[in-house]
Scaffold this motif. Structure first.
Motif, PDB file in Angstrom:
ATOM      1  N   VAL A 109       0.509  -1.747   0.189  1.00 58.21           N
ATOM      2  CA  VAL A 109      -0.086   0.274   0.798  1.00 58.21           C
ATOM      3  C   VAL A 109       0.959   1.045   0.477  1.00 58.21           C
ATOM      4  CG1 VAL A 109      -2.022   1.438   1.098  1.00 58.21           C
ATOM      5  CG2 VAL A 109      -2.145  -1.348   1.452  1.00 58.21           C
ATOM      6  N   ASP A 110       0.572   2.192  -1.277  1.00 51.06           N
ATOM      7  CA  ASP A 110       1.668   2.938  -0.950  1.00 51.06           C
ATOM      8  C   ASP A 110       0.883   4.904  -0.724  1.00 51.06           C
ATOM      9  OD1 ASP A 110      -0.033   3.742  -3.635  1.00 51.06           O
ATOM     10  OD2 ASP A 110       1.222   3.469  -4.608  1.00 51.06           O
ATOM     11  N   ILE A 114      -8.620  -3.638   5.186  1.00 52.08           N
ATOM     12  CA  ILE A 114      -8.739  -1.939   4.569  1.00 52.08           C
ATOM     13  C   ILE A 114     -10.157  -1.909   6.444  1.00 52.08           C
ATOM     14  CG2 ILE A 114     -11.183  -1.320   3.712  1.00 52.08           C
ATOM     15  CD1 ILE A 114     -10.430  -3.267   1.358  1.00 52.08           C
ATOM     16  N   LEU A 115      -9.624  -0.927   6.681  1.00 54.64           N
ATOM     17  CA  LEU A 115      -9.875  -0.629   7.623  1.00 54.64           C
ATOM     18  C   LEU A 115     -11.657   0.483   8.719  1.00 54.64           C
ATOM     19  CD1 LEU A 115      -6.736  -1.040   9.958  1.00 54.64           C
ATOM     20  CD2 LEU A 115      -8.053  -2.147  10.109  1.00 54.64           C
ATOM     21  N   LEU A 116     -12.082   0.623   8.959  1.00 57.99           N
ATOM     22  CA  LEU A 116     -13.137   1.482   8.581  1.00 57.99           C
ATOM     23  C   LEU A 116     -13.731   1.686   9.077  1.00 57.99           C
ATOM     24  CD1 LEU A 116     -15.508  -0.791   6.404  1.00 57.99           C
ATOM     25  CD2 LEU A 116     -14.186   0.743   5.706  1.00 57.99           C
ATOM     26  N   ASN A 118     -10.523   4.474   7.156  1.00 57.55           N
ATOM     27  CA  ASN A 118      -9.670   4.764   8.233  1.00 57.55           C
ATOM     28  C   ASN A 118      -8.404   4.543   7.234  1.00 57.55           C
ATOM     29  OD1 ASN A 118      -9.278   6.241  10.856  1.00 57.55           O
ATOM     30  ND2 ASN A 118      -9.626   4.684  11.761  1.00 57.55           N
ATOM     31  N   ASP A 119      -8.479   3.525   7.304  1.00 56.67           N
ATOM     32  CA  ASP A 119      -6.859   2.994   6.888  1.00 56.67           C
ATOM     33  C   ASP A 119      -6.937   2.041   5.624  1.00 56.67           C
ATOM     34  OD1 ASP A 119      -3.723   3.398   6.657  1.00 56.67           O
ATOM     35  OD2 ASP A 119      -3.572   2.615   8.483  1.00 56.67           O
ATOM     36  N   LEU A 120      -6.034   1.895   5.101  1.00 54.19           N
ATOM     37  CA  LEU A 120      -5.437   0.815   4.597  1.00 54.19           C
ATOM     38  C   LEU A 120      -3.893   0.308   5.068  1.00 54.19           C
ATOM     39  CD1 LEU A 120      -6.338   1.566   0.866  1.00 54.19           C
ATOM     40  CD2 LEU A 120      -7.415   0.488   2.890  1.00 54.19           C
TER      41      LEU A 120
END
Length: 95
Positions: free
Chosen positions: A31-32, A81-83, A90-92
């Motif tokens: 993930v960039d 995959i954070l929600l 919210n974040d990867l």
């Protein structure tokens, strides 16, 4: 008859545009910053999952909401995959 053939051609062409790539991701996950800028803060829809997973080259992906139980084992080919509470990305993270 021409109308039926044209309609079939249009339906075939539009159906192909939404299909995921034929080659599955091989990992490891990556993930960039560009991916983070593109997706963080957006409303998550299940249809986005494949796009994000392929973009990260992750063999697997899971969606985690706040307070979801999750294993803590490190898998370099998995994307998380954070929600947030509102269903926004919210974040990867890989792992």
């Amino acid at each position: 008859m021409k109308l039926i053939l044209i309609s079939a051609a249009v339906l075939t062409a539009t159906g192909c545009t939404s299909m995921p790539p034929v080659t599955p991701p091989t990992g490891p996950c990556g993930v960039d910053d560009a991916m983070r800028r593109r997706f963080i803060g957006t409303d998550f829809k299940l249809t986005m999952r494949d796009e994000i997973q392929y973009g990260a080259n992750a063999r697997t992906a899971r969606v985690l909401r706040p307070d979801d139980a999750a294993t803590m084992d490190m898998q370099p080919d998995r994307l998380n995959i954070l929600l947030d509470d509102n269903g926004k990305v919210n974040d990867l993270r890989c792992g």
